[in-house]
Structure formats: structure tokens, C-alpha cells
Design a protein around this motif. Structure first.
Motif, short mmCIF file in Angstrom:
data_model
loop_
_atom_site.label_atom_id
_atom_site.label_comp_id
_atom_site.label_asym_id
_atom_site.label_seq_id
_atom_site.Cartn_x
_atom_site.Cartn_y
_atom_site.Cartn_z
N TRP A 37 32.61 30.58 44.40
CA TRP A 37 32.23 31.72 45.24
C TRP A 37 30.81 31.56 45.77
O TRP A 37 30.53 31.87 46.94
N LEU A 38 29.88 31.09 44.94
CA LEU A 38 28.50 30.91 45.39
C LEU A 38 28.43 29.88 46.52
O LEU A 38 27.66 30.05 47.48
N LEU A 39 29.22 28.82 46.44
CA LEU A 39 29.25 27.83 47.52
C LEU A 39 29.84 28.43 48.79
O LEU A 39 29.32 28.22 49.90
N THR A 40 30.94 29.17 48.65
CA THR A 40 31.57 29.77 49.82
C THR A 40 30.64 30.75 50.51
O THR A 40 30.52 30.77 51.75
N TRP A 41 29.98 31.56 49.74
CA TRP A 41 29.05 32.54 50.30
C TRP A 41 27.77 31.87 50.81
O TRP A 41 27.33 32.11 51.93
N GLY A 42 27.20 30.99 50.00
CA GLY A 42 25.92 30.38 50.36
C GLY A 42 25.99 29.47 51.56
O GLY A 42 25.00 29.30 52.28
N LEU A 43 27.14 28.86 51.83
CA LEU A 43 27.28 27.94 52.96
C LEU A 43 27.89 28.62 54.19
O LEU A 43 28.31 27.93 55.13
N SER A 44 27.96 29.93 54.15
CA SER A 44 28.45 30.65 55.33
C SER A 44 27.37 30.65 56.40
O SER A 44 26.23 30.24 56.18
N GLU A 45 27.73 31.16 57.58
CA GLU A 45 26.78 31.14 58.70
C GLU A 45 25.58 32.03 58.43
O GLU A 45 24.44 31.67 58.74
N GLU A 46 25.78 33.21 57.88
CA GLU A 46 24.68 34.14 57.63
C GLU A 46 24.83 34.74 56.23
O GLU A 46 25.34 35.86 56.07
N PRO A 47 24.40 34.02 55.18
CA PRO A 47 24.51 34.55 53.82
C PRO A 47 23.80 35.88 53.62
O PRO A 47 24.29 36.74 52.89
N GLY A 54 28.65 39.15 48.92
CA GLY A 54 28.26 37.97 48.14
C GLY A 54 27.89 38.33 46.72
O GLY A 54 28.35 37.69 45.76
N ILE A 55 27.06 39.37 46.57
CA ILE A 55 26.64 39.77 45.23
C ILE A 55 27.81 40.37 44.45
O ILE A 55 27.99 40.10 43.25
N VAL A 56 28.64 41.16 45.12
CA VAL A 56 29.81 41.74 44.45
C VAL A 56 30.72 40.64 43.92
O VAL A 56 31.19 40.68 42.77
N GLY A 57 30.99 39.63 44.76
CA GLY A 57 31.84 38.52 44.32
C GLY A 57 31.22 37.77 43.16
O GLY A 57 31.92 37.40 42.19
N ALA A 58 29.90 37.51 43.23
CA ALA A 58 29.24 36.81 42.15
C ALA A 58 29.31 37.59 40.84
O ALA A 58 29.54 37.03 39.76
N ILE A 59 29.13 38.92 40.94
CA ILE A 59 29.20 39.76 39.75
C ILE A 59 30.61 39.76 39.16
O ILE A 59 30.79 39.64 37.93
N PRO A 111 34.80 37.16 60.15
CA PRO A 111 34.27 36.25 61.18
C PRO A 111 33.06 35.46 60.72
O PRO A 111 32.90 34.28 61.06
N GLN A 112 32.18 36.07 59.92
CA GLN A 112 30.96 35.41 59.51
C GLN A 112 31.18 34.39 58.39
O GLN A 112 30.24 33.68 58.00
N LEU A 113 32.40 34.32 57.90
CA LEU A 113 32.72 33.34 56.85
C LEU A 113 33.62 32.22 57.36
O LEU A 113 34.13 31.43 56.56
N GLN A 114 33.82 32.15 58.67
CA GLN A 114 34.70 31.13 59.21
C GLN A 114 34.21 29.71 58.93
O GLN A 114 34.99 28.78 58.74
N SER A 115 32.87 29.55 58.88
CA SER A 115 32.32 28.22 58.58
C SER A 115 32.60 27.81 57.14
O SER A 115 32.55 26.61 56.81
N SER A 116 32.88 28.78 56.28
CA SER A 116 33.18 28.49 54.87
C SER A 116 34.68 28.43 54.61
O SER A 116 35.10 28.22 53.48
N SER A 117 35.47 28.62 55.66
CA SER A 117 36.92 28.67 55.48
C SER A 117 37.46 27.36 54.91
O SER A 117 38.30 27.36 54.00
N LEU A 118 36.97 26.23 55.42
CA LEU A 118 37.44 24.94 54.93
C LEU A 118 37.05 24.74 53.46
O LEU A 118 37.86 24.23 52.66
N ILE A 119 35.84 25.16 53.12
CA ILE A 119 35.39 25.04 51.72
C ILE A 119 36.30 25.86 50.81
O ILE A 119 36.77 25.38 49.77
N ALA A 120 36.58 27.10 51.21
CA ALA A 120 37.43 27.97 50.39
C ALA A 120 38.85 27.41 50.27
O ALA A 120 39.48 27.50 49.21
N THR A 121 39.34 26.79 51.36
CA THR A 121 40.68 26.19 51.32
C THR A 121 40.73 25.03 50.35
O THR A 121 41.66 24.91 49.54
#
Length: 373
Positions: A37-47, A54-59, A111-121
Motif C-alpha cells: 500500500w505504501l508503494l501504491t500510494w507513494g508512487l502515485s501522481e500526487e501523494p 493514504g494514511i487510512v490505508g496505511a493504518i 483518477p489520481q492513482l492511475q499511475s499506480s494502477s500497474l503497480i497495484a495490479t
């Protein structure tokens, strides 16, 4: 749990092995959900813009990891305790899988996580692949976990199937492949489990053979040497009486010389059976110490109790005798009986010598008698 305490019954062993595997593999998987989750969030276009999700997911994933680590194996290794532990731990695994599945669907839709879509997949594929190999102990639960990881994302892709149909098809095909792999891994796990149980049973049989006299089926000298010091130590620790009875068949050499070794073996077997008939308590350990010498370890038995039992056995043996080739022969025994005394016996060897001396005293005093140490 030590190797000596590993259950030998198939169902109990399967439950124990599954519990051990699950406990060993679960915490490591929990760590990677947090990292994923930290990689998916941190490598998004606008963390920074996604700071709240991001914080909710990490928690959420950190809390699930903490719960996995805190959920330790039960101290009581009973079937009921292990089943409760497994059921609760699988709930944590399923909740973690569903959390990731929802997170993957969220990534697909935001939309702001589209750059992380491949990572999440890729991470989703990695998690489901790891499940197919590491959690094959429970086929249905592992399949359900895999579906919880996959299906939310697949449903999210299906909402935009015109744009995502290629990825949807590829992931669907790979999911079906993983389910087949999971089934094969489950069969391999069950085969390995059966082999391991077979090896344990063979080891137990070999250990039993090494501790059993082949002629009389009583414990042998090796068993006595292993058990006696432990029982003496327990008697010392718990301040409980421990009696030792040593028995020697009188004039046994005459039986061999006059009637042959087959008759001698029959005499030894009959003597052992008489011991089993007279000393029936589960706590007593009956042993053949060598030749015509036998022994009985009697925990929680006072010297007077042991003396009475020894005398009863001696009288019955003298009265019934021994039959060989249709002829009735006299059969008597000399007995030395003693009870462990912490003030007189420095150790197990001293206790044994005191009772052995009593046995030799019984033989020196005319045989067919009981002497107290």
C-alpha cells in the motif's frame, strides 16, 4: 512443542502441522500488505493530495499486521484450542485480503492513482500467487482469500470494460490458472503430510522396538536406563514415593539345562505374563533387565505397599508353578524391594544398588523370598 510431543494421530497431526505453518507464514505476508500500500500510494501522481486515503490505508494494513503478530499460538496444544486459533487467524487473513481487494478497486477507479494502477495490479498478482503456494493447507479458505483479493478489482475493471477488457481478460485467465495451481499445491501438501506422518509413525515404532524386549514384550534395559533417572528426579522434586522391585527367577539355569532353551524362553514369557496379570496399574512400568532378572518401577507407591504386592506375587507364583511339555515344574522368584529415600540415596544409581543388594540378600537367604532394601 517438542518432537516427542508431536501428535501421531492423523487428524491431530494435520491440525498441528497446519497451525505451525500458518503461524510461521502469516506475519511475513502481513508485512508485504503494508509495503504494497505504501508503494501504491507513494508512487502515485500526487501523494500529498491523497494524504487521507493514504494514511487510512496505511493504518488499516498496519493494524491488521499487528493483530496477526499479537495473535500467538495457544499455550494449550489441544485440538479445540488450535481450531479456535486457526479460525480466528483465518478471519484476519480474509479481512486483510478483502482490504487489499477494495484498495485495488479504489486504485482502479481513482483518477489520481492511475499511475499506480500497474503497480497495484502486479502486487495483486504477486499476493494471489503467494497464496496458491503458501496457504494450500486449506483449499476452500485459500480460494476464498484469493477471490477476495481479485474480485473487487475485476468488478472495478468490468465497470469500464470497453477500456479495460484486455486487462480484465488477462487477470481472469490468470485467476483460473492460480485456482488450478492452488488445487495442485493442496494435493502436494496432503501427500507431504501423509509422508511426514508415516515417517513419525515409523520412528515411533523403531523407538518402541528399541525400548522393548522382543521375547517378553516388557521394557528392556535401555528403557529402564532412560526412564529410571527421570522417575527418581520426579520423586525428588514432588516429594512422592517411588518404589523399585527387582525380581530374579530362582534356578532358571536348571530349566535351560534340563529342558532346553525353548523351555527357558517359554518360562521367561510365562513369568512376564504373570507380572502383567499381577501388576496391572497403568503407572507401573514392567521391565526385563536381562537374562532372568526383571524389574518394576512403581511411582506413588510406599515401601509397605510394594512389599505386600511383591509377597502376593511370590506366593501366587510358588502356588501355580510352571507347565512345560505337559509337565508341571516349580517356579519361584527372589525379590528385592526398596523405596527411594532422599537422605540415603544420593542419586538413582545409589537407590538401584540398595535394592539390588536386597535382591542378592534374598538369594543368599535361600531364595523364594522378599527382602526389603
Amino acid at each position: 512443542m517438542t518432537e516427542a510431543n508431536v501428535p501421531r494421530q492423523p487428524q491431530a497431526f494435520a491440525l498441528w502441522r497446519e497451525t505451525q505453518y500458518t503461524a510461521a507464514r502469516s506475519p511475513l505476508g502481513g508485512i508485504y500488505y503494508v509495503v504494497a500500500w505504501l508503494l501504491t500510494w507513494g508512487l502515485s501522481e500526487e501523494p500529498i493530495a491523497l494524504i487521507v486515503p493514504g494514511i487510512v490505508g496505511a493504518i488499516v494494513f498496519s493494524l491488521l499486521l499487528l493483530l496477526r503478530r499479537l495473535h500467538r499460538l495457544p499455550l494449550a496444544q489441544t485440538d479445540a484450542a488450535q481450531k479456535r486459533w486457526l479460525n480466528l487467524h483465518w478471519c484476519l487473513i480474509l479481512i486483510t485480503a478483502l482490504s487489499w481487494g477494495l484498495a485495488y478497486a479504489f486504485v482502479q477507479q481513482h483518477p489520481q492513482l492511475q499511475s499506480s494502477s500497474l503497480i497495484a495490479t502486479l502486487i495483486t498478482i504477486a499476493f494471489s500467487t503467494a497464496l496458491a503456494f503458501n496457504y494450500a493447507m486449506r483449499l476452500r479458505r485459500a480460494a476464498l482469500t484469493m477471490l477476495l483479493i481479485y474480485l473487487p478489482g475485476l468488478l472495478s475493471l468490468a465497470l469500464d470494460w470497453r477500456e479495460q477488457y484486455a486487462l480484465l481478460i488477462v487477470l481472469g485467465v490468470y485467476l483460473s490458472y492460480l485456482l488450478l495451481i492452488l488445487r495442485r499445491s493442496n494435493r502436494e501438501y496432503l501427500n507431504t503430510l501423509a509422508l511426514e506422518l508415516q515417517l513419525l509413525n515409523q520412528q515411533e515404532r523403531l523407538e518402541k522396538l528399541s525400548r522393548t524386549d522382543s521375547l517378553t514384550q516388557l521394557g528392556n534395559r535401555y528403557h529402564f536406563n532412560s526412564l529410571f533417572p527421570v522417575m527418581v528426579a520426579n520423586a525428588q522434586r514432588h516429594l512422592q514415593p517411588l518404589s523399585l522391585m527387582l525380581l530374579d527367577i530362582d534356578f532358571f539355569k536348571r530349566v535351560n539345562d534340563q529342558h532346553g532353551h525353548a523351555a527357558g524362553d517359554s518360562c521367561l514369557s510365562d513369568f512376564a505374563e504373570r507380572m502383567r496379570q499381577n501388576f496391572r496399574r497403568d503407572s507401573d512400568t514392567l521391565l526385563r533387565l536381562g537374562g532372568e532378572e526383571f524389574g518394576i518401577l512403581m511411582p506413588n507407591t510406599s515401601l509397605e505397599q510394594a512389599r505386600l504386592m511383591a509377597e502376593q506375587f511370590r506366593q501366587e507364583l510358588e502356588r501355580e508353578g510352571f507347565t512345560v511339555s505337559g509337565a508341571s515344574l516349580p517356579l519361584t522368584t527372589s525379590l528385592g524391594v526398596g523405596c527411594y529415600d532422599g537422605q540415603r540415596d544420593r542419586n538413582a544409581e545409589a537407590f538401584y544398588k540398595r535394592v539390588d543388594d536386597a535382591l542378592y540378600q534374598a538369594k543368599a537367604n535361600g531364595r523364594n523370598r522378599v527382602e526389603l532394601a
